[in-house]
Motif scaffolding. Structure first.
Motif, short mmCIF file in Angstrom:
data_model
loop_
_atom_site.label_atom_id
_atom_site.label_comp_id
_atom_site.label_asym_id
_atom_site.label_seq_id
_atom_site.Cartn_x
_atom_site.Cartn_y
_atom_site.Cartn_z
N TYR A 87 -13.63 14.23 8.43
CA TYR A 87 -13.03 15.26 7.59
C TYR A 87 -11.54 15.30 7.91
CZ TYR A 87 -12.87 19.80 5.19
OH TYR A 87 -12.60 20.84 4.31
N ASP A 96 -5.00 7.12 5.33
CA ASP A 96 -4.58 6.47 6.58
C ASP A 96 -5.76 6.06 7.45
OD1 ASP A 96 -2.17 7.23 5.69
OD2 ASP A 96 -1.89 8.86 7.13
N VAL A 97 -6.93 6.56 7.11
CA VAL A 97 -8.07 6.36 8.02
C VAL A 97 -8.34 4.88 8.22
CG1 VAL A 97 -10.56 6.68 8.22
CG2 VAL A 97 -9.11 8.62 7.62
N GLY A 98 -8.38 4.13 7.13
CA GLY A 98 -8.44 2.67 7.21
C GLY A 98 -9.60 2.10 8.00
N GLU A 138 -11.34 6.49 18.73
CA GLU A 138 -11.39 6.52 20.21
C GLU A 138 -12.51 7.45 20.69
OE1 GLU A 138 -6.61 5.68 21.02
OE2 GLU A 138 -7.32 7.73 20.77
N SER A 178 -7.19 15.32 6.45
CA SER A 178 -6.21 15.55 5.37
C SER A 178 -5.62 14.22 4.91
CB SER A 178 -5.06 16.42 5.87
OG SER A 178 -5.50 17.69 6.20
N HIS A 179 -5.88 13.18 5.65
CA HIS A 179 -5.14 11.92 5.42
C HIS A 179 -6.10 10.75 5.33
CE1 HIS A 179 -2.03 14.62 6.45
NE2 HIS A 179 -2.70 14.91 7.53
N ASP A 211 -9.17 20.29 15.53
CA ASP A 211 -8.15 20.98 16.33
C ASP A 211 -7.41 22.07 15.57
OD1 ASP A 211 -6.65 19.38 14.69
OD2 ASP A 211 -5.50 18.40 16.27
N ASN A 212 -7.66 22.17 14.26
CA ASN A 212 -7.00 23.23 13.49
C ASN A 212 -7.98 24.40 13.37
OD1 ASN A 212 -6.00 24.90 11.46
ND2 ASN A 212 -4.99 23.20 10.42
N TYR A 216 -7.16 12.74 12.98
CA TYR A 216 -5.99 12.69 13.87
C TYR A 216 -6.03 13.83 14.87
CZ TYR A 216 -3.89 9.12 10.97
OH TYR A 216 -3.63 7.96 10.29
N LEU A 217 -6.77 13.63 15.92
CA LEU A 217 -6.82 14.64 16.96
C LEU A 217 -5.88 14.22 18.08
CD1 LEU A 217 -10.63 14.85 16.72
CD2 LEU A 217 -9.22 16.88 16.56
N SER A 218 -5.61 15.11 18.98
CA SER A 218 -4.75 14.79 20.12
C SER A 218 -5.52 15.09 21.41
CB SER A 218 -3.49 15.65 20.04
OG SER A 218 -2.70 15.48 21.18
N PRO A 219 -5.45 14.25 22.42
CA PRO A 219 -4.69 13.01 22.52
C PRO A 219 -5.43 11.79 21.95
CG PRO A 219 -5.71 13.47 24.63
CD PRO A 219 -6.09 14.59 23.72
N HIS A 220 -6.70 11.94 21.60
CA HIS A 220 -7.45 10.77 21.11
C HIS A 220 -7.82 10.94 19.64
CE1 HIS A 220 -8.38 11.03 25.51
NE2 HIS A 220 -7.85 9.83 25.40
N ASN A 221 -7.73 9.86 18.87
CA ASN A 221 -8.11 9.95 17.47
C ASN A 221 -9.62 9.69 17.31
OD1 ASN A 221 -8.49 7.20 17.58
ND2 ASN A 221 -6.53 6.69 16.63
#
Lengths: 124, 238
Positions: A81, A87-89, A62, A83-84, A9-10, A54-59
């Protein structure tokens, strides 16, 4: 690898990813969210997916659940791919279920480097 | 007592986590485009848009740090924030222009609506008002869907100017709204998707310092954020 689906999304990243893939002789298409990604999958089956987390509205999980509900998309390799990545876990089992081949940190691996790493992972 | 401390530590951790998240993204863009430029320079072909991407991501990082410092200062300071008469028309246009690079990058149009001939003057702090609107609009640009423009609207109500930011993004959850209301509980230890809520938190603190009421209304496909600013008087500034 002949055709890659970039789900990002970026625009700053998606543009560089597309350019780096093109430089490596690989065609790609950009989807900025899960809906676009599913639409693109309906049109053409990619050889791999580069997926932001971390996309919006679904990660990513999902979106991958939705993708996996399409029978013929189950084995498409996925490269996360993000930045975090801390947190992916995702568990090893989840990675296997989603066909995630590798997870890359955007702050350490630039798009051009990612394309190189994907090529080396793809080489038997 | 111990449980309260544990909760507040967790909230502080989540807040720090959100800051790291929102800083890492533009810093990663700067690194990626710098590497790209290195290669382009060796080949003798540099794209202007690559330099703009670095500039834009640098500005985003600097503004975030400035906003954070400003909000920390506000929370420490007991003094009143200096307010001055501002032309709302002018401020909206400036905020829109400042975000032209981001809106172009994300291919999202910002439309200003509701401006009338003759400017309305409101009492606010120029820098904080611009940053509040900018944060709301940046969230709208990044998380909206579809091709519909993001609308920045000015409405006159009795004694107030209501500024509305209308986006096409996903509805905020109650937890997201906590950030706008100033609670660190709005920062989730584990995010699922979308925004870190830092922009909402910063906006909430800035408008609060100006005694501006902030309201939120989900709509069919999107959200409306409303800032109610007291008018000084109707006058023509230009």
């Amino acid at each position: 690898m002949s055709y890659i689906l970039i789900v990002e999304d970026n625009p700053s990243y998606s543009k560089l990813l597309k350019r780096s893939l093109s430089r490596a002789g690989t065609k790609s298409i950009i989807a900025s969210n899960g809906y676009d990604a599913i639409n693109q999958l309906d049109k053409k089956r990619p050889s791999a997916i580069i997926l932001d987390f971390y996309l919006s509205p679904h990660n990513a999980p999902e979106i991958l659940n939705e993708i996996r509900s399409y029978g013929d998309s189950i084995d498409i390799p996925v490269y996360i791919y993000s930045s975090h990545i801390d947190d992916v876990g995702l568990t090893r089992q989840q990675c296997e279920n989603y066909s995630i081949k590798a997870i890359f940190d955007k702050s350490k691996v630039a798009p051009a480097e990612l394309v190189d790493k994907m090529a080396s992972l793809d080489t038997p | 007592m111990r449980r309260v401390n544990a909760t507040s530590d967790m909230a502080a951790d989540s807040f720090l986590h959100a800051i790291v998240h929102d800083l890492k993204a533009p810093l990663g863009v700067i690194r990626s485009y710098s590497l790209e430029l290195e290669q382009a320079l060796s080949e003798g072909v540099v794209e202007q848009s690559d330099i703009q991407a670095i500039t834009s991501a640098s500005e985003e990082s600097i503004k975030l740090v400035q906003d954070l410092l400003a909000v920390f200062k506000l929370q420490k300071s007991q003094t009143e924030l200096p307010l001055a008469p501002l032309s709302i028309d002018r401020e909206l246009r400036i905020v829109k222009d400042e975000l032209s690079g981001v809106s172009k990058n994300y291919q999202r149009e910002i439309k200003i609506r509701g401006l009338k001939r003759g400017s309305t003057a409101v009492m606010a702090n120029q820098w904080y008002l611009r940053r509040s609107l900018s944060n709301l609009l940046q969230n709208a640009i990044k998380y909206s869907h579809g091709k519909k423009p993001i609308v920045l609207k000015s409405i006159q109500t009795k004694g107030f100017t209501e500024l509305q930011v209308i986006d096409n993004g996903p509805e905020l959850s109650n937890v997201d709204l906590l950030s706008l209301q100033g609670s660190l509980s709005g920062f989730k230890t584990k995010r699922s998707a979308g925004s870190s809520n830092l922009g909402l938190y910063l906006t909430g603190r800035m408008v609060e310092a100006m005694n501006i009421e902030v309201l939120y209304q989900p709509q069919d496909k999107g959200n409306v954020f409303m800032l109610r600013i007291p008018n000084i008087q109707q006058l023509s500034l230009f």
